[in-house]
Write an enzyme that holds these catalytic residues in place. Structure first.
Site, PDB file in Angstrom:
ATOM      1  CE  LYS A 123      34.086  34.227  44.254  1.00 46.14           C
ATOM      2  NZ  LYS A 123      34.879  33.969  43.024  1.00 46.14           N
ATOM      3  CE1 TYR A 125      37.060  29.082  44.686  1.00 46.16           C
ATOM      4  CE2 TYR A 125      38.089  30.341  46.429  1.00 46.16           C
ATOM      5  CZ  TYR A 125      37.120  30.221  45.457  1.00 46.16           C
ATOM      6  OH  TYR A 125      36.205  31.233  45.262  1.00 46.16           O
ATOM      7  CG  PHE A 129      42.836  31.050  38.380  1.00 43.70           C
ATOM      8  CD1 PHE A 129      41.992  30.660  39.413  1.00 43.70           C
ATOM      9  CD2 PHE A 129      42.800  30.340  37.186  1.00 43.70           C
ATOM     10  CE1 PHE A 129      41.143  29.571  39.266  1.00 43.70           C
ATOM     11  CE2 PHE A 129      41.943  29.260  37.029  1.00 43.70           C
ATOM     12  CZ  PHE A 129      41.115  28.871  38.085  1.00 43.70           C
ATOM     13  CG  ASN A 132      33.886  35.864  40.012  1.00 38.01           C
ATOM     14  OD1 ASN A 132      33.985  35.774  41.233  1.00 38.01           O
ATOM     15  ND2 ASN A 132      34.049  34.830  39.205  1.00 38.01           N
ATOM     16  CG  HIS A 146      31.745  29.724  45.394  1.00 36.61           C
ATOM     17  ND1 HIS A 146      32.510  29.044  44.477  1.00 36.61           N
ATOM     18  CD2 HIS A 146      31.075  28.789  46.124  1.00 36.61           C
ATOM     19  CE1 HIS A 146      32.319  27.731  44.665  1.00 36.61           C
ATOM     20  NE2 HIS A 146      31.465  27.557  45.651  1.00 36.61           N
ATOM     21  CD  GLU A 198      31.734  24.311  46.782  1.00 31.92           C
ATOM     22  OE1 GLU A 198      30.692  25.012  46.742  1.00 31.92           O
ATOM     23  OE2 GLU A 198      32.491  24.161  45.814  1.00 31.92           O
TER      24      GLU A 198
END
Ligand code: DAT
Ligand code: MG
Length: 139
Positions: free
Chosen positions: A10, A50, A58, A117, A120, A131
């Site tokens: 990320k 997503y 969020f 974080n 992914h 994905e």
């Protein structure tokens, strides 16, 4: 069973110069790199990626964060690599992710809840297939 999984480093991982460290851990674990590219996400790609989180509180902060800088998109291959990468990544919330994991060792709460974080990883064979098709349609 040989699997493939989609991993994203990320924008926080790239900005903080941790991409190499995370890739090092992936290679040390023994997974093969099938595809790897530094690129900027787009709203269209993120809406697909997503989709399961649309409508959650969020969601928009997560999408905005993912647009805040380049990401490294990776496809890994190996036995049970979907489960294995998520084990390397650690729990979603980096504050409580176990030491020894990417999120536990390299992440923390920077005041922005848990979207920063670092990584992914696809969570099932179905997600991985979906994905990978979003990020690497030629594979
Ligand atoms: P994971 O990335 O561990 O698979 P997820 O799929 O449930 O977690 O959520 C996707 C991302 O959304 C996650 O990496 C960070 C963000 N996120 C999840 N739950 C959140 C929450 N309660 N508050 C803020 N961001 C959250
Ligand atoms: Mg997830």
């Amino acid at each position: 069973m040989t699997q493939r999984t989609l991993v994203l480093l990320k924008p926080d991982a790239v900005k903080r110069g941790q991409a190499g460290e995370i890739i090092r851990r992936i290679e040390a674990k023994g997974y093969a790199l099938v595809a790897l590219e530094l690129r900027s996400a787009t709203p269209e790609v993120l809406a697909e990626h997503y989709a399961e989180h649309e409508g959650k509180p969020f969601y928009q902060p997560l999408v905005d964060f993912m647009l805040s800088g380049p990401v490294v998109a990776i496809v890994l291959e190996g036995e049970r690599c979907i489960e294995g990468f998520r084990s390397l990544a650690g729990a979603t919330d980096p504050t409580v992710a176990a030491p020894g994991t990417v999120r536990g060792d390299l992440g923390r709460d920077w005041g922005l809840k848990v979207q920063q974080n670092l990584v992914h990883g696809s969570d099932s064979p179905e997600s991985a297939e979906r994905e990978i098709a979003i990020w690497f349609p030629h594979l």
